[in-house]
Write a protein that holds these residues in place. Structure first.
Motif: not given
Lengths: 531, 186, 256
Positions: A66-67, A70, A138-140, A453, A455
C-alpha cells in the motif's frame, strides 16, 4: 551564403556545438530540450500509471505494498502535471511563440535557460526522494495536511517533494514572465494584438495565469515545509493552525493549473483544425474572449474541489454556479472549432486526427465536469473514480491529445523531417481507443461507489478495472510507437523540408510556415512586417 | 530602462505580491471566515467576563457535549453530562474529567470546536481550558470546568449545538510548548 | 475509418447511457440503483435531471463532429467554404448552454440546503475517525463501539457528529447520498434517514497506507431490533471483558 552564416555552419559541425546545448539561450534549443524532458518524464510517469493499473487488475492483488502504491499514485500525478504537461507546453511555446510573432528570440534568453535548468534540481529531488528513509511522498499530489505533516509523513520524502515543486514552480513562473514580456514587446511591426495567432493568445493568457497562481501555490507549499521543518503552526491543528487554509491556497493555484495545462492546447487545436480543413478559424475574436473568460472565471471556482470539505452552503452555491458558468466559454470554443471545420476540405493527417479526437474527448470531459459542478451530485462522486475519469478526459483527452496534435503538426518545422504518417495513424487509433477503454469505465466505477486512491476495492468492481487496465496497454503501445518514431526521425533521418511542408500557409498565413524547416538561427534575417 | 526591463520589474513585483498574498491569507482567511460565519479552529471570544445579555426564557438550546481522543493518547476524557438545555444568556457549567490511564507523563492540548458555524461567534466562554498545553502525570486525574453562555442574538434557526473537544498530543520539547494561543480581538 | 468512428461513437454512447441509467443489476449498494434515503433519491433525481439536460449538447457536438468528418473530406474539385464568422450563430451557442445551465443551477439550490442542514434530529451519533478505523458513540445510551458496524433504527433522522483525531477522513455511504470530510479538531454534522438494510461505504479521503481498508458498514434495523441491540451492548459494557467475543458474534449474526 554570407560570412556569418558560413561561420555558423562551421561551428555547427564542431564538437563544441554539442556542449552549446548546456549554455544556450536560443529559444528553439531550449524549447526542444523542454520537449525531450517532457518525453522522458512521460515515459516514467506512464510507467507509474502502469504499476497502478497492474495493481488494480484484481482486488487485493498484493502486487505492491500500500505504501508503494500511494507513492505511485502521488508521483504519477506529480510527474504528469508538473514534469510532463506544463514543461511540454513551455517547450512548444518557447519554440513557436517567438516564431509566430516575428521575434528573433524570447525577451530574456538567459532567464529562459535558467528557468529550464531549474528543472534539473527539481527532478533530482523528485527521484532522489524514492531512495531516502520513508521513501517518496505518499499523500497524493494534493499533499493535504495533516497527512503531509511530519507526524504522519515522517522522513525527508515530503520535504524533497515540496522543494522540488517549489523549484519547478519557480521555473514555470520565470518562463511565464518571459512569455508575457516577449508577447507584449517583441511582436513584429504591424502584428496588433487582435492579429496574433491563437496559439500566441493562448500562451499569453496562460502565462498570466501562471504568474498569478503559481506563487500562491509556492506560499502554501512553503507553509507546509515550514510546519514540517521548523515546527511552525500555519497548518497544524494542535497549534491553532488550519488545514483548510492549505486546501484553499492549493486549489486557488491548482484549479487555474487545469487551464494552464489545457489553454495552449486550445491554441494548437485552432491552428491544426484551420490548417487541415483549409479554412480560416471561425470566430477569432470570440475564441480570444472565450480564452480570457476561462482564464478569469478559472480563478473563481477553486472551492468546487472542496464541497465536502466543509464550506458553507452559500459558498457552495457560488462556486457551483461559477463552475457552470465556465462551461459557456468552453462551449463557445467547441462550437467555433466545429464551425471552423464545417464546409472545409479536410485532410486527415495525423495532427488533424488528434485534433478531431481532441474535440470528441474534451466534450465528454466537459459534460462530466457539469455533473461535478452540481453540488449534491459532487457529494456523491467526489473522491471517486468518476472524478478520476473526468480529469483524465480533460487532461489526457484535452492536454495530451492536443499535445500530440502539436507535436505532429510542428515536428517537420522543428526537425525538417516528417514523423511517419503510417505510424502516426497507429499511434492515434491505439491512443484514442485505449484512452476510452481505460477511462470511460471509471465513470461507472465512480458512480457505483469505488473510491479513488485505493490499492484494493470490492470484488464487484473487478471486471471494469480489468477493462481499464487492458486499455492502458493500448495507450502504452501508442506511447512506445510514438517515442520510437520520434527517436528514429530525430536521429536517423536526414534532410530538410520546405518552409511550408504541409502546404497550409495559404490558409494559415502565419510566420512559422514562412521560415525554413528547421528555421535558421535567430529565425528572421529581417524582422517581418505584418500588413 | 528598456521596455523589457520595466515590464520585467512589474511582473516580478506581481509574483512577489502573489507569494505574499498567499501568506496574507492566513489572516485574510480568518477574517473572511468570521465574516461569513465559517468556523475556524482558533478560538473566538474566549473569556469575556460576564455574559451580559439577558436570559431569554422563551428559547431553549439543546447542547450536546462531545469529546475525542486518539487511542495513542491514553487519556480518559469525558464530561459529567452529555447534554444540556440552556436559555440564551444563561450560564451553563460542564465538568470534564481527564484521567491518565498510562504510567507515562502525557503532554497534550485540548482544541475546542462548535457546530453549527452560525453559533460560532454567538457564545461566550467564561471558563474554559482550550488552546493551552497541559500535562498529566502518570495515573493523574484532573478536572476542568467549562462555563459558557449563548448570546441572545443567536440565529433563531439554531436549536441544537454541539460543543466539542479533541485532545491532541504535544511535544514538550517543541519551541512553542507552553504557549497559550490568545483569542483574537481581545 | 468512417465506419470505425461510427461504431466507436455508438458504442461509447451506449456505454455512457447504460452505465448511468443503472443498467448493471447486482447486489452493490449503489446510490444510483438503491438510494436508501430521501436525500439519496433527490440526489439521484438531480443527477438524471442534469444529465438529460446536458446530453443533447453532447450528442449535438459529437454528432456534428462525426458528420463533418464524413461529409467534408477533401475531394478534388470542391472548394472549402469561405465563411469565418456568423454573429447570430455565435450568440445562439452562447445563450443556449447558458439557459440550460440556469436550469441546472436553480434545480440544485434547495437540495444544497437540505443536504447540509439536518432536519429535527431523532438520534445523534458521534463518529470519530482514526487511522484506520471508525468509532461510534451513542450519547443517549452511553454506548461506544469501535471497528463494528454502525447500527441505527430505520426511518429516523440520524444526525452524525463527526470529527477526526489525526488526519482528514471522509465518512461516505453512497446509498445515503452523503459524504462529509471529518477534520481533526473540528466537529461537523451530517444526517440520513434510511430504510432497512445493510449498507457499505468507506473512507473517501486519502488518509494513509490502509485508506482503502477503512471500510464503513451500516446496519439499518427496525426499532425493536435496535432496542434489542442497545440492550445487548449495555449488557456487554457492564459484563466482564471475556464475554465480549460472544456478544459480538451474536450481534453480527442478528444484523446480517
Amino acid at each position: 551564403m554570407s560570412e556569418a552564416a558560413a561561420a555558423a555552419t562551421a561551428y555547427k559541425s564542431s564538437w563544441l556545438n554539442k556542449l552549446d546545448w548546456f549554455v544556450t539561450g536560443d529559444h528553439k534549443k531550449i524549447g526542444i530540450m523542454y520537449l525531450w524532458f517532457a518525453i522522458v518524464m512521460a515515459i516514467v510517469g506512464g510507467g507509474f500509471a502502469g504499476v497502478i493499473r497492474a495493481q488494480l487488475t484484481k482486488p487485493d492483488s498484493g502486487l505492491v505494498t500500500p505504501e508503494f502504491y500511494n507513492q505511485m499514485v502521488s508521483m504519477h500525478a506529480t510527474l504528469m502535471i508538473f514534469f510532463v504537461i506544463i514543461p511540454a507546453w513551455t517547450g512548444l511555446g518557447n519554440y513557436f511563440v517567438p516564431l509566430l510573432i516575428g521575434a528573433r528570440d524570447m525577451a530574456f534568453p538567459r532567464l529562459n535557460a535558467f528557468a529550464f535548468w531549474l528543472a534539473v534540481p527539481a527532478t533530482a529531488l523528485m527521484f532522489g526522494s524514492f531512495f531516502v528513509v520513508g521513501g517518496a511522498i505518499q499523500t497524493g499530489w494534493t499533499a493535504y495536511p495533516p497527512l503531509s505533516l511530519a507526524a504522519f509523513s515522517a522522513g525527508p520524502g515530503v520535504d524533497m517533494w515540496l522543494m522540488g515543486i517549489i523549484f519547478i514552480g519557480l521555473s514555470s513562473i520565470l518562463g511565464a514572465i518571459n512569455f508575457i514580456v516577449t508577447v507584449a514587446n517583441l511582436r513584429a511591426p504591424g502584428l496588433r494584438w487582435f492579429k496574433m495567432p491563437l496559439f500566441v493568445w493562448a500562451w499569453f493568457i496562460n502565462a498570466t495565469l501562471i504568474l498569478v497562481a503559481t506563487p500562491v501555490l509556492s506560499s502554501a507549499l512553503a507553509m507546509l515545509l515550514a510546519d514540517r521543518v521548523f515546527g511552525t503552526s500555519f497548518l497544524t491543528v494542535a497549534k491553532g493552525g488550519d488545514p483548510l487554509l492549505y486546501q484553499h491556497l492549493f486549489w486557488f493555484y491548482s484549479h487555474p493549473a487545469v487551464y494552464i495545462m489545457v489553454l495552449p492546447g486550445f491554441g494548437v487545436i485552432s491552428h491544426v483544425l484551420a490548417s487541415f480543413a483549409e479554412k480560416k478559424i471561425f470566430g477569432y475574436k470570440g475564441m480570444v474572449f472565450a480564452i480570457m473568460l476561462i482564464g478569469i472565471i478559472g480563478y473563481m471556482v477553486w472551492a468546487h474541489h472542496m464541497f465536502v470539505a466543509g464550506i458553507p452552503p452559500s459558498l457552495q452555491i457560488f462556486f457551483s454556479y461559477m463552475s457552470m458558468v465556465i462551461a459557456v466559454p468552453t462551449g463557445i470554443k467547441i462550437f467555433s472549432w466545429l464551425a471552423t471545420i464545417w464546409g472545409g476540405s479536410i485532410r486527415f493527417t495525423t495532427p488533424m486526427k488528434f485534433g478531431l479526437g481532441f474535440i470528441f474527448l474534451f466534450v465528454i470531459g466537459g459534460m462530466s465536469g457539469i455533473l461535478l459542478a452540481n453540488v449534491p451530485v459532487d457529494y456523491q462522486v467526489t473522491d471517486t473514480y468518476f472524478v478520476v475519469a473526468h480529469f483524465h478526459y480533460v487532461l489526457v483527452g484535452g492536454s495530451i491529445m492536443s499535445m500530440f496534435a502539436g507535436m505532429y503538426y510542428w515536428f517537420p518545422k522543428m526537425s525538417g523531417r516528417f514523423l511517419s504518417e503510417k505510424l502516426g495513424t497507429w499511434v492515434f487509433w491505439l491512443f484514442f481507443v485505449g484512452m476510452n477503454v481505460t477511462f470511460f469505465p471509471m465513470h461507472i466505477m465512480g458512480i457505483q461507489g469505488m473510491a479513488r486512491r485505493v490499492f484494493t476495492y470490492r470484488p464487484e468492481f473487478q471486471s471494469l478495472n480489468e477493462l481499464s487496465s487492458a486499455g492502458y496497454l493500448l495507450m502504452l503501445a501508442a506511447g512506445l510507437i510514438f517515442v520510437f518514431d520520434v527517436l528514429k526521425t530525430a536521429f536517423f533521418k536526414k534532410g530538410t523540408l520546405p518552409a511550408d511542408p504541409w502546404q497550409i500557409n495559404h490558409v494559415q498565413n502565419t510566420l512559422d510556415w514562412k521560415v525554413s524547416s528547421p528555421p535558421p538561427e535567430y529565425n528572421f534575417l529581417k524582422i517581418p512586417t505584418i500588413e | 530602462m528598456s521596455r523589457n526591463s520595466k515590464l520585467l520589474l512589474i511582473l516580478v513585483a506581481a509574483v512577489i505580491g502573489m507569494f505574499g498574498f498567499g501568506f496574507a491569507n492566513i489572516s485574510l482567511f480568518k477574517m473572511f471566515c468570521s465574516a461569513v460565519g465559517i468556523q475556524i479552529s482558533s478560538p473566538k471570544d474566549l473569556t469575556q467576563g460576564a455574559a451580559g445579555t439577558q436570559i431569554d426564557k422563551s428559547r431553549e438550546i439543546k447542547v450536546l457535549f462531545t469529546t475525542a481522543v486518539n487511542d495513542k493518547l491514553p487519556i480518559l476524557f469525558e464530561s459529567d453530562k452529555s447534554r444540556s438545555s440552556v436559555h440564551p444568556g444563561a450560564l451553563d457549567e460542564v465538568h470534564y474529567r481527564f484521567v491518565n490511564l498510562s504510567d507515562d507523563t502525557l503532554y497534550f492540548r485540548p482544541v475546542h470546536s462548535i457546530f453549527p458555524p452560525e453559533a460560532n461567534k454567538k457564545y461566550d466562554m467564561i471558563k474554559c481550558f482550550c488552546f493551552q498545553d497541559m500535562v498529566l502525570q502518570p495515573r493523574e486525574e484532573v478536572n476542568h470546568v467549562l462555563v459558557y453562555s449563548f448570546h441572545g442574538d443567536l440565529d433563531p434557526a439554531v436549536s441544537r449545538v454541539t460543543m466539542h473537544y479533541t485532545l491532541f498530543k504535544r511535544d514538550p520539547t517543541a519551541a512553542d510548548w507552553g504557549r497559550i494561543d490568545k483569542p483574537e480581538g481581545k | 475509418m468512417k465506419t470505425k468512428s461510427i461504431f466507436l461513437f455508438l458504442g461509447l454512447a451506449a456505454l455512457f447511457l447504460s452505465g448511468c441509467s443503472g443498467g448493471h443489476p447486482g447486489d452493490i449498494t449503489n446510490w444510483l440503483q438503491n438510494p436508501a434515503t430521501p436525500l439519496a433519491h433527490e440526489v439521484r433525481h438531480s443527477f438524471y435531471f442534469t444529465l438529460y439536460l446536458i446530453l443533447p449538447f453532447l450528442f449535438i457536438a459529437e454528432g456534428l463532429l462525426i458528420y463533418v468528418i464524413l461529409r467534408f473530406r477533401k475531394k478534388p474539385g470542391r472548394e472549402p467554404a469561405k465563411f469565418h464568422d456568423n454573429p447570430k450563430l455565435e450568440i445562439a451557442w452562447t445563450i443556449a448552454p447558458a439557459i440550460t445551465l440556469v436550469f441546472v443551477a436553480v434545480s440544485t439550490y434547495g437540495l444544497i440546503g437540505r443536504i447540509n442542514y439536518s432536519p429535527e434530529s431523532d438520534m445523534q451519533v458521534e463518529v470519530t475517525a482514526q487511522r484506520f478505523l471508525w468509532k461510534y458513540h451513542y450519547p443517549e445510551y452511553g454506548i461506544t463501539i469501535s471497528e463494528q458496524p454502525l447500527v441505527v433504527p430505520e426511518d429516523k433522522v440520524i444526525t452524525l457528529l463527526g470529527t477526526s483525531v489525526d488526519v482528514i477522513h471522509s465518512w461516505w455511504v453512497p446509498a445515503f447520498g452523503i459524504k462529509r470530510d471529518l477534520l481533526p479538531g473540528r466537529i461537523v454534522e451530517t444526517w440520513f434517514k434510511a430504510v432497512k438494510g445493510n449498507y457499505k461505504g468507506q473512507c473517501a479521503e486519502l488518509c494513509g497506507p490502509l485508506h482503502a481498508e477503512m471500510l464503513i458498514d451500516v446496519s439499518v434495523v427496525s426499532q425493536e431490533e435496535f432496542e434489542q441491540w442497545v440492550k445487548q451492548k449495555l449488557a456487554e459494557k457492564n459484563a466482564p471483558a471475556d464475554s465480549t467475543n460472544n456478544l459480538q458474534t451474536s450481534g453480527s449474526a442478528e444484523t446480517k
